[in-house]
Design a protein around this motif. Structure first.
Motif, PDB file in Angstrom:
ATOM      1  N   PHE A  29      31.522  44.437  47.956  1.00 21.43           N
ATOM      2  CA  PHE A  29      32.913  44.274  47.554  1.00 21.43           C
ATOM      3  C   PHE A  29      33.446  45.491  46.792  1.00 21.43           C
ATOM      4  CE2 PHE A  29      32.005  41.633  43.426  1.00 21.43           C
ATOM      5  CZ  PHE A  29      31.357  42.707  42.873  1.00 21.43           C
ATOM      6  N   SER A  30      32.678  46.577  46.781  1.00 28.46           N
ATOM      7  CA  SER A  30      33.104  47.748  46.030  1.00 28.46           C
ATOM      8  C   SER A  30      34.341  48.420  46.611  1.00 28.46           C
ATOM      9  CB  SER A  30      31.956  48.761  45.944  1.00 28.46           C
ATOM     10  OG  SER A  30      31.565  49.162  47.247  1.00 28.46           O
ATOM     11  N   SER A  31      34.733  48.052  47.807  1.00 32.71           N
ATOM     12  CA  SER A  31      35.916  48.632  48.431  1.00 32.71           C
ATOM     13  C   SER A  31      37.192  47.894  48.075  1.00 32.71           C
ATOM     14  CB  SER A  31      35.760  48.618  49.961  1.00 32.71           C
ATOM     15  OG  SER A  31      34.634  49.356  50.364  1.00 32.71           O
ATOM     16  N   TYR A  32      37.101  46.866  47.238  1.00 34.54           N
ATOM     17  CA  TYR A  32      38.232  45.995  46.972  1.00 34.54           C
ATOM     18  C   TYR A  32      38.546  45.916  45.480  1.00 34.54           C
ATOM     19  CZ  TYR A  32      36.959  44.321  51.639  1.00 34.54           C
ATOM     20  OH  TYR A  32      36.655  44.240  52.972  1.00 34.54           O
ATOM     21  N   SER A  33      39.800  45.667  45.196  1.00 35.75           N
ATOM     22  CA  SER A  33      40.156  45.160  43.878  1.00 35.75           C
ATOM     23  C   SER A  33      39.837  43.671  43.858  1.00 35.75           C
ATOM     24  CB  SER A  33      41.636  45.390  43.590  1.00 35.75           C
ATOM     25  OG  SER A  33      41.917  46.771  43.472  1.00 35.75           O
ATOM     26  N   MET A  34      39.589  43.162  42.667  1.00 29.89           N
ATOM     27  CA  MET A  34      39.131  41.775  42.548  1.00 29.89           C
ATOM     28  C   MET A  34      40.041  41.017  41.609  1.00 29.89           C
ATOM     29  SD  MET A  34      35.525  43.369  41.790  1.00 29.89           S
ATOM     30  CE  MET A  34      34.947  44.688  42.846  1.00 29.89           C
ATOM     31  N   GLY A  35      40.259  39.764  41.938  1.00 28.03           N
ATOM     32  CA  GLY A  35      41.164  38.998  41.104  1.00 28.03           C
ATOM     33  C   GLY A  35      40.735  37.559  40.945  1.00 28.03           C
ATOM     34  N   TRP A  36      41.318  36.931  39.941  1.00 28.16           N
ATOM     35  CA  TRP A  36      41.170  35.495  39.725  1.00 28.16           C
ATOM     36  C   TRP A  36      42.562  34.872  39.709  1.00 28.16           C
ATOM     37  CZ3 TRP A  36      36.735  32.701  39.677  1.00 28.16           C
ATOM     38  CH2 TRP A  36      35.536  33.398  39.497  1.00 28.16           C
ATOM     39  N   PHE A  37      42.683  33.737  40.360  1.00 25.42           N
ATOM     40  CA  PHE A  37      43.900  32.940  40.374  1.00 25.42           C
ATOM     41  C   PHE A  37      43.532  31.527  39.956  1.00 25.42           C
ATOM     42  CE2 PHE A  37      47.245  35.412  42.626  1.00 25.42           C
ATOM     43  CZ  PHE A  37      46.496  36.536  42.917  1.00 25.42           C
ATOM     44  N   ARG A  38      44.550  30.725  39.665  1.00 26.52           N
ATOM     45  CA  ARG A  38      44.306  29.319  39.375  1.00 26.52           C
ATOM     46  C   ARG A  38      45.465  28.483  39.904  1.00 26.52           C
ATOM     47  NH1 ARG A  38      44.880  29.493  32.753  1.00 26.52           N
ATOM     48  NH2 ARG A  38      47.139  29.904  32.664  1.00 26.52           N
ATOM     49  N   THR A  50      43.102  40.670  37.210  1.00 23.68           N
ATOM     50  CA  THR A  50      42.605  41.524  38.270  1.00 23.68           C
ATOM     51  C   THR A  50      41.910  42.736  37.676  1.00 23.68           C
ATOM     52  OG1 THR A  50      43.169  42.633  40.361  1.00 23.68           O
ATOM     53  CG2 THR A  50      44.722  42.891  38.546  1.00 23.68           C
ATOM     54  N   ILE A  51      40.954  43.271  38.412  1.00 25.40           N
ATOM     55  CA  ILE A  51      40.285  44.514  38.034  1.00 25.40           C
ATOM     56  C   ILE A  51      40.425  45.466  39.210  1.00 25.40           C
ATOM     57  CG2 ILE A  51      38.024  43.598  38.767  1.00 25.40           C
ATOM     58  CD1 ILE A  51      36.809  45.255  36.422  1.00 25.40           C
ATOM     59  N   ARG A  52      41.004  46.623  38.928  1.00 30.89           N
ATOM     60  CA  ARG A  52      41.388  47.538  39.990  1.00 30.89           C
ATOM     61  C   ARG A  52      40.189  48.345  40.479  1.00 30.89           C
ATOM     62  NH1 ARG A  52      46.695  50.731  38.706  1.00 30.89           N
ATOM     63  NH2 ARG A  52      45.373  51.772  37.147  1.00 30.89           N
ATOM     64  N   ARG A  53      40.095  48.465  41.785  1.00 31.94           N
ATOM     65  CA  ARG A  53      38.962  49.153  42.382  1.00 31.94           C
ATOM     66  C   ARG A  53      38.892  50.609  41.941  1.00 31.94           C
ATOM     67  NH1 ARG A  53      38.667  52.769  46.153  1.00 31.94           N
ATOM     68  NH2 ARG A  53      40.809  52.414  46.857  1.00 31.94           N
ATOM     69  N   ASP A  55      39.836  52.454  39.346  1.00 32.69           N
ATOM     70  CA  ASP A  55      39.480  52.936  38.010  1.00 32.69           C
ATOM     71  C   ASP A  55      38.894  51.868  37.099  1.00 32.69           C
ATOM     72  OD1 ASP A  55      42.996  53.086  36.938  1.00 32.69           O
ATOM     73  OD2 ASP A  55      41.699  51.415  37.499  1.00 32.69           O
ATOM     74  N   GLY A  56      38.798  50.647  37.592  1.00 32.61           N
ATOM     75  CA  GLY A  56      38.227  49.586  36.781  1.00 32.61           C
ATOM     76  C   GLY A  56      39.158  49.030  35.722  1.00 32.61           C
ATOM     77  N   ASN A  57      40.423  49.465  35.719  1.00 32.21           N
ATOM     78  CA  ASN A  57      41.366  48.909  34.746  1.00 32.21           C
ATOM     79  C   ASN A  57      41.606  47.430  35.027  1.00 32.21           C
ATOM     80  OD1 ASN A  57      41.622  51.324  33.461  1.00 32.21           O
ATOM     81  ND2 ASN A  57      43.678  51.775  34.182  1.00 32.21           N
ATOM     82  N   THR A  58      41.838  46.688  33.963  1.00 38.28           N
ATOM     83  CA  THR A  58      42.045  45.252  34.080  1.00 38.28           C
ATOM     84  C   THR A  58      43.461  44.864  33.664  1.00 38.28           C
ATOM     85  OG1 THR A  58      41.149  44.906  31.857  1.00 38.28           O
ATOM     86  CG2 THR A  58      39.618  44.730  33.704  1.00 38.28           C
ATOM     87  N   TYR A  59      43.966  43.809  34.271  1.00 39.42           N
ATOM     88  CA  TYR A  59      45.314  43.313  34.011  1.00 39.42           C
ATOM     89  C   TYR A  59      45.258  41.795  33.966  1.00 39.42           C
ATOM     90  CZ  TYR A  59      46.334  48.065  35.420  1.00 39.42           C
ATOM     91  OH  TYR A  59      46.333  49.433  35.515  1.00 39.42           O
ATOM     92  N   TYR A  60      46.074  41.219  33.064  1.00 47.72           N
ATOM     93  CA  TYR A  60      46.044  39.776  32.843  1.00 47.72           C
ATOM     94  C   TYR A  60      47.449  39.208  32.807  1.00 47.72           C
ATOM     95  CZ  TYR A  60      41.295  40.869  31.328  1.00 47.72           C
ATOM     96  OH  TYR A  60      39.997  41.314  31.271  1.00 47.72           O
TER      97      TYR A  60
END
Length: 125
Positions: A29-38, A50-53, A55-60
């Motif tokens: 999954f290193s080619s993707y940004s990753m996220g959580w939803f609810r 989400t954590i951006r592929r 640079d690894g920055n995170t957003y909430y």
């Protein structure tokens, strides 16, 4: 084919903590940004983090800032959502997802390409 499997949900009292895991198989999954939803009953699925592929920055989303932390472990092909100070309004089915958008900040359901089956989180008052 990429598959995502969430775990770690459950019942917790208000103020408690849970850590959700999302294991990817079938492809790295290193080619993707990753996220959580609810998604709470009767409501639309909403962005959590989400954590951006690139640079690894995170957003909430605002309601979870300072309480939730998204992280990734490439060696284990797993993403996590650490949830602290849980409140009844956090009750929902939580989904992990992967997005091909590795440079932006994908916050919409339509931005994501792969989804897990969801795990229930219930917070009692």
């Amino acid at each position: 084919q990429l598959q995502l499997v969430e775990s770690g949900g459950g019942l917790v009292q208000a103020g408690g903590s849970l850590r959700l895991s999302c294991a990817a198989s079938g492809r790295t999954f290193s080619s993707y940004s990753m996220g959580w939803f609810r998604q709470a009953p009767g409501k639309d699925r909403e962005f959590v983090a989400t954590i951006r592929r690139s640079d690894g920055n995170t957003y909430y989303t605002t309601s979870v800032k300072g309480r939730f932390t998204i992280s990734r472990d490439y060696a284990k092909n797993t993403i996590y959502l650490q949830m602290n100070s849980l409140q009844p309004e956090d009750t929902a089915v939580y989904y992990c997802a992967l997005s091909r958008d590795g440079l932006g900040v994908p916050r919409q359901v339509r931005n994501y390409d792969f989804w897990g089956q969801g795990t229930q989180v219930t917070v009692s008052s």
